[in-house]
Design an enzyme around this catalytic site. Structure first.
Site, PDB file in Angstrom:
ATOM      1  CB  CYS A   1      -5.648  -0.694   4.565  1.00  0.00           C
ATOM      2  SG  CYS A   1      -5.351  -0.049   2.901  1.00  0.00           S
TER       3      CYS A   1
ATOM      4  CG  ASP B   1      -0.742   3.955   5.312  1.00  0.00           C
ATOM      5  OD1 ASP B   1       0.130   4.572   5.968  1.00  0.00           O
ATOM      6  OD2 ASP B   1      -1.916   3.848   5.683  1.00  0.00           O
TER       7      ASP B   1
ATOM      8  CB  CYS C   1      -0.899  -0.004   1.236  1.00  0.00           C
ATOM      9  SG  CYS C   1      -2.061   1.394   1.274  1.00  0.00           S
TER      10      CYS C   1
ATOM     11  CG  HIS D   1      -1.534  -1.268   5.844  1.00  0.00           C
ATOM     12  ND1 HIS D   1      -2.064  -0.288   6.650  1.00  0.00           N
ATOM     13  CD2 HIS D   1      -1.720  -0.824   4.575  1.00  0.00           C
ATOM     14  CE1 HIS D   1      -2.534   0.698   5.898  1.00  0.00           C
ATOM     15  NE2 HIS D   1      -2.340   0.396   4.636  1.00  0.00           N
TER      16      HIS D   1
ATOM     17  NE  ARG E   1      -0.799   4.626   8.762  1.00  0.00           N
ATOM     18  CZ  ARG E   1      -2.030   4.272   9.086  1.00  0.00           C
ATOM     19  NH1 ARG E   1      -2.420   4.333  10.347  1.00  0.00           N
ATOM     20  NH2 ARG E   1      -2.869   3.849   8.174  1.00  0.00           N
TER      21      ARG E   1
HETATM   22 CO    CO Z   1      -3.397   1.117   3.035  1.00  0.00          CO
END
Ligand code: CO
Length: 218
Positions: free
Chosen positions: A101, A44, A42, A98, A46
């Site tokens: 998400c 993302d 992803c 994750h 993080r």
């Molecule tokens: Co995500």
């Protein structure tokens, strides 16, 4: 502008540190990369792929998009898989989702998020395909976690549907697709034991007992 200057400063510090620790670091990376793995994860912020696997530059070939979706008609993703398999000869393709998400969460949300809704339609399809199993989970948090896992499952299958991967398997090449999920809350990657090294295995992944995922704590 100050924050961008900060990035450039940090970059110079990083480069100096790398060179100090290993004088040949950049020299070695200059002409080739030899990653053994393709990571599909992803976008993302993080979930920094190299960091969480403890891998250095040159060790991981990476494709990231919102909610780690693999669509065989997505030229971007398929080109990355093609390059990884045909040119870099990676032996492992890791689809890593994750928990928590935002993309998966937004896909279940009725409120429109604009253009990204079109992309998240692929996650919504995952949700619809597993609606019964999802409905059987009482806790909202557990249902969300399970959907994040189901999304990995379906994307592993999608990797196995691409012509690149199918051809590699047809030629008997050593290539395995794995499904993992990362916990933003504890920094740990969980192997979902979704593994396919052949078209047959990629197809039968759908018959796995998904109840075991649900046994995970909220
Ligand atoms: Co995500």
């Amino acid at each position: 502008m100050k924050s961008l200057e900060n990035l450039l400063r940090k970059n110079r510090e990083w480069a100096a540190r790398q060179k100090r620790d290993c004088p040949d670091y950049f020299k070695k990376l200059q002409y080739h990369q030899r990653p053994e793995y393709l990571w599909i994860g992803c976008s993302d912020s993080r979930v920094p792929a190299n960091d969480i696997c403890g891998l250095e530059a040159g060790e991981l070939f990476v494709h990231r998009n919102v909610a780690n979706v693999v669509v065989p008609s997505d030229l971007n993703c398929v080109s990355v898989i093609h390059y990884a398999v045909e040119e870099l000869h990676v032996k492992h393709i890791i689809v890593c989702g994750h928990y928590g998400c935002g993309g998966v969460h937004a896909a279940c949300d009725e409120a429109s998020k604009g253009l990204v809704d079109n992309w998240l339609m692929h996650v919504r399809e995952v949700q619809e395909a597993h609606q019964k199993e999802l409905d059987a989970i009482v806790s909202d948090a557990a249902r969300f976690r399970f959907l994040c896992e189901l999304n990995v499952l379906e994307q592993v299958k999608n990797v196995g549907r691409t012509t690149v991967v199918r051809n590699a398997w047809k030629e008997g090449r050593d290539l395995t697709v794995h499904g993992w999920i990362y916990g933003v809350e504890d920094g740990l990657i969980h192997d979902l034991h979704l593994k396919a090294s052949s078209t047959e295995q990629a197809v039968t992944i759908s018959t796995l007992d998904k109840a075991r995922f649900r046994s995970r704590p909220d």
